[in-house]
Design an enzyme around this catalytic site. Structure first.
Site, PDB file in Angstrom:
ATOM      1  N   LYS A 256     -69.457   3.597   3.106  1.00 50.84           N
ATOM      2  CA  LYS A 256     -69.947   3.767   4.180  1.00 50.84           C
ATOM      3  C   LYS A 256     -69.022   2.916   5.889  1.00 50.84           C
ATOM      4  O   LYS A 256     -68.540   3.960   7.057  1.00 50.84           O
ATOM      5  CB  LYS A 256     -71.614   3.076   4.762  1.00 50.84           C
ATOM      6  CG  LYS A 256     -71.656   1.543   4.434  1.00 50.84           C
ATOM      7  CD  LYS A 256     -73.220   1.187   5.238  1.00 50.84           C
ATOM      8  CE  LYS A 256     -72.700  -0.667   4.848  1.00 50.84           C
ATOM      9  NZ  LYS A 256     -72.630  -0.761   6.098  1.00 50.84           N
ATOM     10  N   THR A 257     -68.559   2.027   5.334  1.00 48.49           N
ATOM     11  CA  THR A 257     -67.468   1.153   5.908  1.00 48.49           C
ATOM     12  C   THR A 257     -65.859   2.467   6.479  1.00 48.49           C
ATOM     13  O   THR A 257     -65.827   2.288   7.423  1.00 48.49           O
ATOM     14  CB  THR A 257     -67.232  -0.159   5.764  1.00 48.49           C
ATOM     15  OG1 THR A 257     -68.521  -0.907   5.159  1.00 48.49           O
ATOM     16  CG2 THR A 257     -66.158  -0.497   6.163  1.00 48.49           C
TER      17      THR A 257
ATOM     18  N   ASP B 243     -73.871   0.456  12.324  1.00 49.16           N
ATOM     19  CA  ASP B 243     -73.697  -0.318  11.136  1.00 49.16           C
ATOM     20  C   ASP B 243     -75.356  -0.673  10.872  1.00 49.16           C
ATOM     21  O   ASP B 243     -76.072  -1.328  11.582  1.00 49.16           O
ATOM     22  CB  ASP B 243     -73.235  -0.623  10.494  1.00 49.16           C
ATOM     23  CG  ASP B 243     -72.481  -1.278   9.756  1.00 49.16           C
ATOM     24  OD1 ASP B 243     -72.565  -0.159   8.633  1.00 49.16           O
ATOM     25  OD2 ASP B 243     -71.733  -2.196   8.453  1.00 49.16           O
ATOM     26  N   GLU B 244     -75.502  -0.759   9.859  1.00 49.44           N
ATOM     27  CA  GLU B 244     -76.569  -1.318   9.099  1.00 49.44           C
ATOM     28  C   GLU B 244     -78.140  -0.912  10.423  1.00 49.44           C
ATOM     29  O   GLU B 244     -78.717  -1.621  10.315  1.00 49.44           O
ATOM     30  CB  GLU B 244     -76.978  -2.740   9.063  1.00 49.44           C
ATOM     31  CG  GLU B 244     -75.442  -3.312   8.174  1.00 49.44           C
ATOM     32  CD  GLU B 244     -75.678  -2.967   6.674  1.00 49.44           C
ATOM     33  OE1 GLU B 244     -77.003  -1.791   6.179  1.00 49.44           O
ATOM     34  OE2 GLU B 244     -75.215  -3.259   5.774  1.00 49.44           O
TER      35      GLU B 244
ATOM     36  N   GLN C  85     -82.424   0.984   1.714  1.00 51.07           N
ATOM     37  CA  GLN C  85     -81.859  -0.806   1.707  1.00 51.07           C
ATOM     38  C   GLN C  85     -82.721  -1.552   2.805  1.00 51.07           C
ATOM     39  O   GLN C  85     -82.118  -2.676   3.068  1.00 51.07           O
ATOM     40  CB  GLN C  85     -80.563  -0.677   1.340  1.00 51.07           C
ATOM     41  CG  GLN C  85     -79.756  -0.388   0.534  1.00 51.07           C
ATOM     42  CD  GLN C  85     -78.300  -0.795   0.113  1.00 51.07           C
ATOM     43  OE1 GLN C  85     -77.852  -1.407  -0.085  1.00 51.07           O
ATOM     44  NE2 GLN C  85     -77.823   0.977   0.584  1.00 51.07           N
TER      45      GLN C  85
ATOM     46  N   ARG D 146     -75.789  -3.028  -7.228  1.00 55.88           N
ATOM     47  CA  ARG D 146     -74.494  -4.492  -6.945  1.00 55.88           C
ATOM     48  C   ARG D 146     -73.631  -4.313  -8.614  1.00 55.88           C
ATOM     49  O   ARG D 146     -72.400  -4.433  -8.580  1.00 55.88           O
ATOM     50  CB  ARG D 146     -74.944  -5.699  -6.791  1.00 55.88           C
ATOM     51  CG  ARG D 146     -76.239  -6.087  -5.572  1.00 55.88           C
ATOM     52  CD  ARG D 146     -75.288  -5.607  -4.485  1.00 55.88           C
ATOM     53  NE  ARG D 146     -75.987  -4.017  -4.270  1.00 55.88           N
ATOM     54  CZ  ARG D 146     -75.074  -3.769  -2.955  1.00 55.88           C
ATOM     55  NH1 ARG D 146     -74.766  -4.172  -2.260  1.00 55.88           N
ATOM     56  NH2 ARG D 146     -76.055  -1.773  -2.470  1.00 55.88           N
TER      57      ARG D 146
END
Length: 721
Positions: free
Chosen positions: A35-36, A220-221, A251, A607
């Site tokens: 996503k970044t 973002d987020e 998330q 993770r």
DNA sequence: GTGCGACGATTTTAG
DNA sequence: ATCGTCGCAC
């Protein structure tokens, strides 16, 4: 212009997001789906292909780390210094807007930011001033009350309450806290957002200005936004600007601090964006993804998403059941040992747990085995007491009316100004509508203090005054250095703390001088007319620093599941996977909180890149009591075929340690899973045991009466064969 | 005004 | 168990 480098490394979904034409975009970006990269390439695409001016872009994140990373990557991709670009955190951007329009929102130019500790102290102060019972109105809880209302955009007068009710008193505290902040030019974190929203809401010309400036807004987020942040986004978007929103409802793990995962759905409803799903994962094995997918699938109300990978099946997920928490930690450390012996790096291993208290056993075991480690969490640089003390002096030099700073250090180091004296100063300040600094000056002049107190208070004022004069033309570093010296902070810590503790504080103060020396005032702050000192003070509050400096070291990483969000590790341990611990008891009890725990589990599992261990213990000490518990329900949600169970045995525990010394999961002959009969409730099954001796409690799931907690000593349970 | 012992709470945390 | 806050004695 050749822009292929902007698209070459992207998959179809990523490319679709980066090149989206017209309208708004909602990118549902699964864990590890890049996503970044999409955000960064989107910005580059807008600038290079659509020739959007960097000044016309706004990119918002939640953490300074994320903002810094995005800024760096955009700069590298475009090969330019991304100076004109507005990339920052919600709070950083609001802060900047408020600095530019301080007068319009009724703030002094010197306004300072309160961090949560400052805010807590201030709230407590207000409660005490009102002579309210701190038991009935715990400062922590009131702080939460204030912040929640601010996060929802409510001022005190907008909160409904009945006269003379509990709620009315809470509102009253909020109001007085707010008055105090305004008198002293103080702004808390939520206030940064709220004032900005009010600025844009109430000043059409400002709203029009920024709406015409930011043609493209990227967030973002998004699943972490609260009500106020969503309001800000809407105000900035207006009718014409284009939103590019990235988030993952799966998330969302910060509901408890005001985040509204519903904002993702609301955004979908309010803006009708193109929805693009990034589901290809570049991080984990197929097994790990499959397991994570299956767990999160137990949640309702998802936007829907399924991670997949072109990568390998990988190993099964390793599940270990320990007798107790000690054995669990030994098992984990033994596996880390194996990893290192096979050439793996310690820093590729992460031990994740639900609550900080769990770190201790792992630390002890790592220490014993001489494996370097680093624990996330704890105080960050600008949160340390000595740094905050020094910064309070700096704040007073900057603005003598900063009452929060004044209260913090009027008697630090001790100079004989006690609670009595401070109370009198406060009283006078309130009566006269003055700052504490003004009040004490007046009191001394009027002889309103005892000679002794007056002398001490004068000395304090003199000290501040001297510092102001001495540093008028000094650099920031010289000022900080002079202050640390003249205030004699080091001697103060030495006089009352053990040598090593004081030494560490001295170190940190020296580091503070270095930080001041290397401080580079942001270009925008300078433009907004801020002094270097004002910038430094704001930065300290907005950017408290890394948790620990030794990032370079090759260390095993210990952290909570929350802090692990956004990170990845080849080898991950999810420890303490037990009912009551994870999901946490409080989340089990409160309806609706379980889904968030499950998302936290999903975050934890995703993770892991190569290898994932899940461990749980039958018993562990919590708050000094032994508790017994069953494996987390989340473990049962992972398909059996993806799991390889490891039985406890001699091969996993260091030789010479006996399992029998460990407390067994039984009390009075009752084991987890045992069938019992109660005189009144009838037959049932033991689900949980807690405590020891006369305090021991037992949870039984009765066939007809449901689950009940009973005090073992009085339960009179009959064991059914 | 400062220094110790009792008492109680104790999930997660960026800005 | 452990930490921070509160009340009381010096």
């Amino acid at each position: 212009m050749d822009v292929s480098h902007l698209l070459d490394e992207l998959n179809d979904a990523q490319r679709q997001a980066v090149t989206a034409e017209d309208g708004h975009v909602l990118v549902l970006a699964g864990a590890g789906s890049g996503k970044t990269r999409v955000l960064v390439h989107r910005i580059a695409w807008l600038i290079q292909v659509h020739h959007v001016s960097p000044m016309g872009l706004l990119a918002v994140t939640f953490t300074n780390k994320a903002a810094g990373e995005m800024r760096g990557r955009v700069g590298r991709l475009l090969n330019l210094r991304p100076d004109g670009l507005w990339i920052g955190t919600f709070h950083g951007i609001c802060h900047r807007l408020l600095r530019m329009h301080a007068a319009e929102v009724g703030l002094p130019d010197t306004f300072q930011i309160l961090d949560s500790e400052d805010q807590y102290r201030l709230v407590r102060r207000v409660i005490r001033d009102m002579e309210l019972d701190e038991g009935e109105h715990p400062p922590r809880q009131v702080q939460g009350f204030i912040n929640h209302h601010k996060d929802d955009g409510r001022r005190p007068h907008q909160i409904e309450h009945f006269d003379r009710s509990f709620q009315a008193r809470q509102v009253e505290i909020y109001q007085r806290y707010q008055d105090y902040c305004e008198r002293s030019g103080l702004v808390d974190f939520a206030e940064l957002m709220l004032r900005t929203v009010e600025l844009l809401r109430d000043r059409p010309e400002r709203r029009a200005h920024y709406q015409s400036r930011f043609g493209h807004i990227l967030i973002d987020e998004f699943q972490d936004t609260n009500t106020l942040q969503y309001a800000l986004v809407r105000l900035l978007a207006g009718d014409n600007n284009r939103l590019f929103v990235v988030g993952d409802d799966d998330q969302s793990i910060y509901g408890w601090r005001g985040a509204r995962v519903e904002n993702v759905a609301h955004f979908n409803r309010d803006f009708q964006p193109d929805v693009i799903r990034l589901e290809q994962n570049y991080r984990s094995t197929r097994t790990i993804l499959e397991a994570a997918n299956r767990v999160i699938d137990h949640n309702d109300d998802r936007m829907g998403k399924n991670l997949w990978t072109e990568g390998e099946q990988g190993e099964p997920i390793h599940l270990f059941a320990a007798f107790n928490a000690e054995e669990e930690s030994e098992f984990v450390i033994a596996r880390i040992h194996d990893w290192i012996n096979q050439g793996g790096k310690p820093s590729d291993c992460a031990v994740l747990y639900r609550s900080n208290a769990q770190s201790r056993l792992f630390e002890q075991a790592l220490l014993r085995e001489d494996i370097p480690y680093r624990v996330y969490g704890g105080l960050r640089f600008f949160e340390r007491a000595e740094i905050k003390d020094a910064m309070a002096y700096l704040r007073l030099i900057h603005n003598p009316h900063d009452d929060a700073a004044f209260e913090r250090v009027i008697n630090v180091p001790a100079r004989g100004i006690g609670e009595q004296t401070v109370a009198r100063i406060r009283e006078h300040a309130r009566a006269q509508g003055q700052s504490l600094g003004q009040a004490v000056t007046e009191l001394i002049a009027q002889g309103g203090l005892s000679p002794r107190a007056a002398r001490s208070a004068s000395a304090f004022l003199q000290l501040i005054d001297n510092l102001v004069k001495a540093t008028e033309s000094a650099s920031l570093a010289e000022t900080v250095s002079a202050l640390v010296r003249q205030v004699e902070l080091v001697a103060w810590y030495q006089s009352r703390e053990p040598a090593d503790r004081a030494e560490a504080r001295e170190e940190n103060l020296a580091e503070l001088v270095r930080a001041a020396d290397s401080f580079d005032q942001p270009f925008e702050d300078e433009q907004a007319g801020l002094s270097v000192m004002a910038s430094f003070l704001s930065q300290a509050a907005l950017e408290a620093g890394e948790h620990q400096a030794e990032r370079w070291e090759d260390c095993v990483q210990l952290m909570t599941l929350h802090s692990a969000k956004g990170l990845e590790f080849p080898l991950v341990f999810l420890a303490g996977m037990e009912e009551g611990l994870f999901p946490h008891q409080k989340s089990i009890e409160e309806p609706g909180r379980l889904a968030e725990e499950r998302r936290l589990c999903y975050v934890g599992m995703t993770r892991a890149m190569q290898r994932l261990y899940i461990t749980h213990a039958e018993s562990r000490q919590t708050y000094g009591q032994t508790n017994f518990s069953r494996p987390s329900r989340f473990v049962a949600e992972i398909p059996d075929e993806l799991i390889e169970s490891i039985r406890s045995g001699p091969h996993v525990t260091p030789a010479g340690r006996s399992f029998h010394s460990a407390p067994r999961a039984e009390a009075g002959g009752l084991r987890l899973g045992a069938s019992v009969r109660h005189a009144k409730f009838g037959p049932g099954t033991v689900v949980s045991l807690e405590g020891q001796g006369p305090n021991a409690r037992i949870q039984v799931n009765f066939e007809s009466a449901g689950a009940k907690w009973l005090v073992l000593a009085y339960a009179n349970l009959e064991l059914v064969a």
